[in-house]
Motif scaffolding. Structure first.
Motif, mmCIF file in Angstrom:
data_model
loop_
_atom_site.group_PDB
_atom_site.id
_atom_site.type_symbol
_atom_site.label_atom_id
_atom_site.label_comp_id
_atom_site.label_asym_id
_atom_site.label_seq_id
_atom_site.Cartn_x
_atom_site.Cartn_y
_atom_site.Cartn_z
ATOM 1 N N GLU A 50 0.998 -1.410 0.288
ATOM 2 C CA GLU A 50 -0.018 -0.004 0.013
ATOM 3 C C GLU A 50 1.215 1.238 0.350
ATOM 4 N N MET A 53 1.935 1.736 -2.958
ATOM 5 C CA MET A 53 1.339 2.516 -4.291
ATOM 6 C C MET A 53 1.279 3.773 -4.159
ATOM 7 N N ARG A 54 0.909 4.284 -3.016
ATOM 8 C CA ARG A 54 0.895 5.319 -2.916
ATOM 9 C C ARG A 54 1.631 6.318 -3.321
ATOM 10 N N GLU A 56 3.903 5.286 -6.029
ATOM 11 C CA GLU A 56 3.461 5.035 -7.139
ATOM 12 C C GLU A 56 3.086 6.807 -7.654
ATOM 13 N N SER A 57 1.590 7.001 -6.549
ATOM 14 C CA SER A 57 0.515 7.145 -7.615
ATOM 15 C C SER A 57 1.194 8.955 -6.971
ATOM 16 N N MET A 60 3.242 9.671 -9.663
ATOM 17 C CA MET A 60 2.197 10.257 -11.513
ATOM 18 C C MET A 60 1.809 11.125 -11.333
ATOM 19 N N ASP A 61 1.066 12.146 -10.162
ATOM 20 C CA ASP A 61 0.961 12.455 -9.776
ATOM 21 C C ASP A 61 1.846 14.101 -10.532
ATOM 22 N N ARG A 64 2.737 13.392 -13.897
ATOM 23 C CA ARG A 64 1.856 14.724 -15.122
ATOM 24 C C ARG A 64 1.617 15.848 -14.400
#
Length: 95
Positions: A50, A53-54, A56-57, A60-61, A64
């Motif tokens: 978890e 994943m946080r 990586e998120s 990605m933000d 972006r």
């Protein structure tokens, strides 16, 4: 009639004999049951994944947003508009 709430879920795991023997040795040395050891190991793995994943998120933000900024900077019309706005703000401040 509502279904009763389940507090626990039973899962079945198939282990190789060698893995099971090693698991039993570890549990015996730690003084814990197989069930408590497995629950702890699963909990640690879930927290680790978890967290990843946080991260990586979040990455990605950031990527972006950076790409969006680069695209906007490469757009001549948008650049001209920003320049006019910036110059307009400076001219307004001078008067």
């Amino acid at each position: 009639m509502a279904a009763p709430k389940r507090d626990k879920i039973t899962r079945t795991v198939r282990l190789d004999v060698e893995v099971d023997e090693r698991l039993q040795v570890v549990c015996k040395r730690l003084g814990v049951t197989l069930n408590s050891f497995l629950i702890g190991a699963i909990g640690e793995a879930i927290v680790r994944h978890e967290s990843q994943m946080r991260i990586e998120s979040g990455v990605m933000d950031v990527i972006r947003d950076a790409i969006g900024s680069m695209v906007a900077a490469a757009d001549p019309e948008a650049m001209e508009k920003r320049m006019k706005e910036a110059l307009g703000d400076d001219q307004d401040k001078a008067h």
